[in-house]
Write a protein that holds these residues in place. Sequence first.
Motif, PDB file in Angstrom:
ATOM      1  N   UNK A 168       7.760  -8.542  -5.937  1.00 23.53           N
ATOM      2  CA  UNK A 168       6.421  -7.961  -5.870  1.00 23.53           C
ATOM      3  C   UNK A 168       6.531  -6.561  -5.269  1.00 23.53           C
ATOM      4  N   UNK A 169       5.917  -5.587  -5.930  1.00 27.74           N
ATOM      5  CA  UNK A 169       5.893  -4.205  -5.459  1.00 27.74           C
ATOM      6  C   UNK A 169       4.450  -3.728  -5.527  1.00 27.74           C
ATOM      7  N   UNK A 170       3.948  -3.232  -4.411  1.00 31.80           N
ATOM      8  CA  UNK A 170       2.563  -2.754  -4.324  1.00 31.80           C
ATOM      9  C   UNK A 170       2.552  -1.458  -3.517  1.00 31.80           C
ATOM     10  N   UNK A 171       1.487  -0.682  -3.668  1.00 35.66           N
ATOM     11  CA  UNK A 171       1.338   0.476  -2.793  1.00 35.66           C
ATOM     12  C   UNK A 171      -0.107   0.636  -2.375  1.00 35.66           C
ATOM     13  N   UNK A 172      -0.273   1.292  -1.245  1.00 41.91           N
ATOM     14  CA  UNK A 172      -1.577   1.699  -0.735  1.00 41.91           C
ATOM     15  C   UNK A 172      -1.355   3.100  -0.169  1.00 41.91           C
ATOM     16  N   UNK A 173      -1.982   4.065  -0.786  1.00 43.08           N
ATOM     17  CA  UNK A 173      -1.789   5.466  -0.408  1.00 43.08           C
ATOM     18  C   UNK A 173      -0.308   5.812  -0.504  1.00 43.08           C
ATOM     19  N   UNK A 174       0.282   6.293   0.593  1.00 46.29           N
ATOM     20  CA  UNK A 174       1.688   6.695   0.562  1.00 46.29           C
ATOM     21  C   UNK A 174       2.622   5.601   1.096  1.00 46.29           C
ATOM     22  N   UNK A 175       2.140   4.377   1.203  1.00 46.62           N
ATOM     23  CA  UNK A 175       2.957   3.270   1.697  1.00 46.62           C
ATOM     24  C   UNK A 175       3.247   2.303   0.552  1.00 46.62           C
ATOM     25  N   UNK A 176       4.500   1.851   0.472  1.00 43.14           N
ATOM     26  CA  UNK A 176       4.926   0.930  -0.580  1.00 43.14           C
ATOM     27  C   UNK A 176       5.459  -0.339   0.065  1.00 43.14           C
ATOM     28  N   UNK A 177       5.003  -1.471  -0.452  1.00 44.34           N
ATOM     29  CA  UNK A 177       5.441  -2.801  -0.035  1.00 44.34           C
ATOM     30  C   UNK A 177       6.312  -3.369  -1.148  1.00 44.34           C
ATOM     31  N   UNK A 178       7.465  -3.928  -0.782  1.00 46.97           N
ATOM     32  CA  UNK A 178       8.380  -4.533  -1.743  1.00 46.97           C
ATOM     33  C   UNK A 178       8.893  -5.831  -1.156  1.00 46.97           C
ATOM     34  N   UNK A 179       8.916  -6.897  -1.962  1.00 43.88           N
ATOM     35  CA  UNK A 179       9.507  -8.152  -1.499  1.00 43.88           C
ATOM     36  C   UNK A 179      10.119  -8.900  -2.681  1.00 43.88           C
ATOM     37  N   UNK A 180      11.276  -9.498  -2.435  1.00 42.48           N
ATOM     38  CA  UNK A 180      11.873 -10.490  -3.330  1.00 42.48           C
ATOM     39  C   UNK A 180      11.907 -11.765  -2.502  1.00 42.48           C
ATOM     40  N   UNK A 181      11.354 -12.854  -3.050  1.00 42.62           N
ATOM     41  CA  UNK A 181      11.174 -14.049  -2.238  1.00 42.62           C
ATOM     42  C   UNK A 181      11.024 -15.299  -3.100  1.00 42.62           C
TER      43      UNK A 181
END
Length: 177
Positions: free
Chosen positions: A159-172
């Motif tokens: 899962x890869x998401x962003x909010x403004x200039x921040x990016x969240x990434x997870x493999x799980x």
Amino acid sequence: VEQDAAVEDSTMDQPAAAPEDTPAEMPTPSVDAEGTVDGENAVSGDTVGAMLAEEFHALKAENAAITAQEMADAILANPMIQFGGATMEVEQGLLTGFGNAEITGFENGVMFAPMIGSIPFVGYVFTLEDGADATAFMQTLTDNADPRWNICVEADETVVENADNMVFFVMCPSQFE
């Protein structure tokens, strides 16, 4: 010889033909490395990755100035995370879960992961450099993600998401059982 967990040896325990009034079993869907099930998006609101992404968005909405470290700490503290975890600041270059691809273009990044290597889970929070293209950065992560980075286990979803200039990434895993 490696085979899918859903594929069984055809010579073992062959069931008798189902009676006409008994519905036939549906085949087990296949999930690929991009998190798609038989060509459709597998990430739903009730998977680990989707719920953590929702938390990422909620935390960012509550505090627009949250740092990558604060975000990673908050996500790792989620009660659904059923392992002892740790966070670590990362620098641009080779990162766990991306093979030989160098991940660049972020101002700071924090990895969050279990302290034991037998759990198929690795996550990151990145703060992008000013003017960075979040979509291109997210595509780089997606293109280079290796759900089997840990030879012993494989992540179910990415899962890869962003909010403004921040990016969240997870493999799980899709669920903690």
